[in-house]
Each structure stands twice: as structure tokens, then as C-alpha cells.
Motif scaffolding. Structure first.
Motif, PDB file in Angstrom:
ATOM      1  N   HIS A   1       0.838  -1.216   0.000  1.00  0.00           N
ATOM      2  CA  HIS A   1       0.000   0.000   0.000  1.00  0.00           C
ATOM      3  C   HIS A   1       0.863   1.253   0.000  1.00  0.00           C
ATOM      4  O   HIS A   1       2.034   1.215   0.402  1.00  0.00           O
ATOM      5  CB  HIS A   1      -0.889   0.009   1.240  1.00  0.00           C
TER       6      HIS A   1
ATOM      7  N   ASP B   1       6.864   2.236   5.109  1.00  0.00           N
ATOM      8  CA  ASP B   1       5.758   1.318   5.361  1.00  0.00           C
ATOM      9  C   ASP B   1       4.898   1.216   4.102  1.00  0.00           C
ATOM     10  O   ASP B   1       4.371   2.229   3.640  1.00  0.00           O
ATOM     11  CB  ASP B   1       4.947   1.845   6.564  1.00  0.00           C
ATOM     12  N   GLY B   2       4.767   0.032   3.558  1.00  0.00           N
ATOM     13  CA  GLY B   2       3.944  -0.166   2.364  1.00  0.00           C
ATOM     14  C   GLY B   2       4.690   0.168   1.086  1.00  0.00           C
ATOM     15  O   GLY B   2       4.742  -0.626   0.147  1.00  0.00           O
TER      16      GLY B   2
ATOM     17  N   GLU C   1      -4.940   0.603   3.275  1.00  0.00           N
ATOM     18  CA  GLU C   1      -4.471  -0.411   4.221  1.00  0.00           C
ATOM     19  C   GLU C   1      -4.609   0.143   5.634  1.00  0.00           C
ATOM     20  O   GLU C   1      -4.887  -0.575   6.579  1.00  0.00           O
ATOM     21  CB  GLU C   1      -3.005  -0.774   3.920  1.00  0.00           C
TER      22      GLU C   1
ATOM     23  N   HIS D   1       7.863  -6.078   2.800  1.00  0.00           N
ATOM     24  CA  HIS D   1       7.476  -5.045   3.781  1.00  0.00           C
ATOM     25  C   HIS D   1       8.613  -4.843   4.784  1.00  0.00           C
ATOM     26  O   HIS D   1       9.381  -5.773   5.033  1.00  0.00           O
ATOM     27  CB  HIS D   1       6.208  -5.505   4.518  1.00  0.00           C
TER      28      HIS D   1
ATOM     29  N   HIS E   1      -1.377  -7.176   7.668  1.00  0.00           N
ATOM     30  CA  HIS E   1      -1.096  -6.545   6.387  1.00  0.00           C
ATOM     31  C   HIS E   1      -2.151  -7.026   5.398  1.00  0.00           C
ATOM     32  O   HIS E   1      -2.893  -7.950   5.676  1.00  0.00           O
ATOM     33  CB  HIS E   1       0.286  -6.987   5.888  1.00  0.00           C
TER      34      HIS E   1
HETATM   35 ZN   LIG Z   1       2.141  -1.429   5.862  1.00  0.00          ZN
END
Ligand SMILES: [Zn+2]
Length: 412
Positions: free
Chosen positions: A82, A93-94, A127, A192, A361
Motif C-alpha cells: 500500500h 511502510d507499504g 491499508e 514489507h 497486512h
Molecule cells: Zn504497511
């Protein structure tokens, strides 16, 4: 096959995306369907098209960027994550899973590899639960884990319905069409950052995820009786906060005595009414978040919490209501995909650890419709969801390389 990751380009793309943000750098804020998020999506789609991928978007805004295999009718192999970010978050993150996924596909192309199964990059909508109060909206709908009717009832904190927000973002298709047909994917892999300290502590650059823990979350309301802090004597009290204190400890105790290190329970909210120094608490609202990699064990903590309620409510003459907000089942990763990732690490002579994903996730929901696993890279101090979140260019490139290897194995 000579796979080479273009690390400089990948890192510069991560920087460009981080600058499409509603927060001052280095912080990143990108809430789903805000003008900033839409700008980021347009930028990302252009990068995918530049790479020769065929891009489509479904009714909830999940983006699919496909590299057709020599057998286009065969189930595709998918990777992705995401790009939405909670307020004041970090760059990785993502994003590592999305831009790393794109670079993995480009690296495979450059190496001369041509897949049999199509390879598809997936960018999931929302997400993060920031806007609609529910995380993994896109992957829940894709996998049929959230009824369309329930999705339509969602609204953002500002009184706008999810349907209006979505249509303002230009998404007018039928949500019923979002769920993917059975067998659409042969495999799904999500790269990730770990968002925890294990890989860094073990000085291991890669984690192959074997299990994804899942939370059950609850709202608990305790009703007692208020009164003057001086006037009501102790034998007459029905103090909701004292009852809450007992219940919080009972929840902690249930998790501690589960016998497994993977069982965790947290009470993160405690609101006291009326909240005055000289007033007996009449009502308390608690949240509870109980997680485990094992569904039965997690649910037994919920039961233990429920059992604890009746003696507390009898002794303290309070009423306790528990509302289950959601209880997603944890997932076990698919051995075929775990093997593909582990073998990729071995072939590239990289150390790796089998690891549990303690955050959840999109992969959790994808695991319900496709053989799924995840690949973790370290992040400094285990920090995530904060501006100083950091993963090194070496670790990002290494994760992308292993992802590319695994995608090749799964799609050849
Ligand atoms: Zn994430």
C-alpha cells in the motif's frame, strides 16, 4: 538470469513518493483519497505505464499493473502493498513493497526473463484505518472478507460516506465487482519493512514470514453509578473505573497465561465519565486488542475475558457490555511461497530467518484467496508509523532482489 536491482533509481523513487505528502518532511501523511493520495496514485500509475505494464483500477481503487506472461490465461503471480500513510508516518511502510515490487518486475525484464504466468503489481486501497476506521479495505473487498453492504456503511470522521468519498475520487464502478474470481492468483508475496526489532537484533537482513497474527478488537462499556466523591460511602459505591481496573488486569492475565509468546493483549483506551476529581466514575469505555498467530488460542483469551466479567460485575454491581468490533482470523503462510522465498535467499547466499508478522497486512486477506507469504527487511530500531522510520538502501535493494527471484520461480 542476471538479476540486477537499480538501487539508486528505487531509492530516488521512494524519495519522490515521500515528497507527495501532507506533512513536513521527513514525516509523511497520505490519507486515502485526499488530493495528495490521488496525486501519488497518478504518479505511481505513470511509473507502471513507463515500465510497460498494463494498468487497471477497480471500483475501490485497488491498482493492478500487469506484465502478461506467455500463458496469459494462467493464474497470475502477484506482489504489492500500500502507499497510504497514517498522519506523521515514515517513508517506507507499504511503499517498499510497492516500489520494490515494481523494481523487481523491471529487473526481471532487464535480465531477459520472460514469465509463463503473468506477474501483477497490486497497490491496495486504504491499508491504514485512518479514514474509514477499518484497515485493509481494498484487500478485504478483493478477497471477499468484507461484505459490500458493510463497506457501503463506512464513513469518514467528517461525516462523508465511503461511497461519496470514493465517487469524488472518480471511482464509480460497482463494488460487487471488486472481489476477485476464485483461482485468479497463483501466489501473492508482500515485501514489507518488519516494523519490529527482530531482524535488526539478530543481525539478519531478511525474514521469511511463516505466520501472520491477527487482532480481535473490542469495545467494552462498564456502567456503574456516579456520585459525590465525599458523599457516597465506600459500601454504597458502584465505581465503574475500579471495575475496569480489575477487568484490565484480567485481560492481561489471560494473555500472559496462554502459554505462548505469540499471545498479546492490550487495553489502549480508557475513557472515564464524567472525568472529574470529585466525582465517582459512572461509566468507563475501554478498548481491547487481542492478537495471536493461533485462532483458537486467541479466542480462548477472549473467552477468559468474558468469564472474568461476571464475578467483577456481581461484586461491584456494575454492568459490563462487550462489543466485538472485528475478529480476523490469523493466517499461516503457504509452504510453496515460503519455499520460493527461502530458496531465493539461499540462491543469493543471503541469511534469513523464519519470522512471524505481528502486525497485520493486506497479505492476511490475500492469504484467503491465494497461496501467500511475506518477506521482511529490517527497519532501524524496529520503528514504524513515525517520521524517523528508516530502512537502508542496501536492505531495500536486497529485499527487492529476493522478491524478484521468488517471482521468477513462481511464474516460470
Ligand atoms: Zn504497511
Amino acid at each position: 538470469m542476471n538479476l540486477e536491482i537499480d538501487r539508486d533509481r528505487l531509492i530516488s523513487e521512494i524519495e519522490v513518493l515521500a515528497a507527495i505528502s501532507d506533512a513536513e518532511p521527513p514525516a509523511v501523511t497520505r490519507i486515502v483519497f485526499t488530493p495528495t493520495d490521488l496525486k501519488a496514485r497518478a504518479w505511481l500509475r505513470a511509473r507502471c505505464e513507463e515500465a510497460g505494464l498494463v494498468v487497471r483500477q477497480d471500483a475501490i481503487g485497488n491498482i493492478f499493473a500487469r506484465w502478461s506472461g506467455s500463458d496469459p490465461a494462467a493464474p497470475a503471480v502477484s506482489t504489492g502493498s500500500h502507499i497510504d500513510a497514517i498522519p506523521n508516518a515514515g517513508k517506507y511502510d507499504g511503499v517498499v513493497g510497492v516500489l520494490g515490487g515494481l523494481e523487481a518486475m523491471r529487473a526481471l525484464w532487464r535480465s531477459g526473463f520472460r514469465p509463463t504466468n503473468s506477474i501483477e503489481l497490486l497497490v491496495f486501497t486504504s491499508e491504514e484505518p485512518t479514514r474509514f476506521g477499518l484497515g485493509c479495505l481494498g484487500s478485504r473487498l478483493l478477497s471477499g472478507s468484507l461484505p459490500v453492504e458493510a463497506a457501503k456503511r463506512l464513513n469518514d470522521g467528517d461525516g462523508k460516506s465511503m461511497e461519496d468519498v470514493r465517487s469524488n475520487a472518480g471511482l464509480r464502478g460497482d463494488l460487487e465487482q471488486v472481489k476477485l474470481p476464485d483461482g485468479y492468483y497463483k501466489a501473492f508475496v508482500e515485501l514489507h519493512i518488519e516494523q519490529g526489532p527482530v531482524l535488526e537484533r539478530q543481525q539478519t537482513p531478511l525474514g521469511v514470514v511463516t505466520n501472520i497474527a491477527a487482532p480481535a478488537s473490542m469495545k467494552i462499556v462498564i456502567e456503574g453509578a456516579g456520585g459525590h466523591a465525599g458523599g457516597v460511602l465506600m459500601p454504597d459505591r458502584r465505581d465503574a473505573l475500579c471495575a475496569a481496573a480489575e477487568l484490565i488486569l484480567a485481560i492481561e492475565n489471560a494473555a500472559r497465561s496462554s502459554g505462548a509468546v505469540d499471545t498479546v493483549a492490550t487495553v489502549g483506551i480508557c475513557e472515564v465519565f464524567p472525568g472529574a476529581v470529585n466525582s465517582i466514575p459512572s461509566r468507563v469505555r475501554l478498548s481491547a486488542d487481542i492478537r495471536d498467530t493461533d485462532l483458537e488460542r486467541r479466542d480462548s483469551v477472549i473467552k477468559a475475558m468474558e468469564y472474568a466479567c461476571s464475578p467483577i460485575s456481581a461484586k461491584r454491581k456494575v454492568a459490563i457490555h462487550i462489543e466485538l468490533l472485528n475478529a480476523d482470523a490469523p493466517a499461516q503462510c503457504a509452504p510453496t511461497v515460503v519455499e520460493a522465498l527461502s530458496n531465493a535467499c539461499r540462491r543469493q547466499q543471503q541469511k534469513f530467518l523464519p519470522i512471524v508478522s505481528r502486525a497485520y497486512h493486506d497479505a492476511l486477506f490475500m492469504s484467503r484467496i491465494a497461496p501467500t507469504a511475506m518477506l521482511f527487511i529490517p527497519c532501524r530500531g524496529g520503528y514504524s508509523h513515525r517520521p524517523d522510520e528508516y530502512a537502508s538502501p542496501e536492505d531495500i535493494a536486497r529485499g527487492t532482489l529476493i522478491l524478484a527471484e521468488a517471482l521468477a520461480t513462481l511464474s516460470e
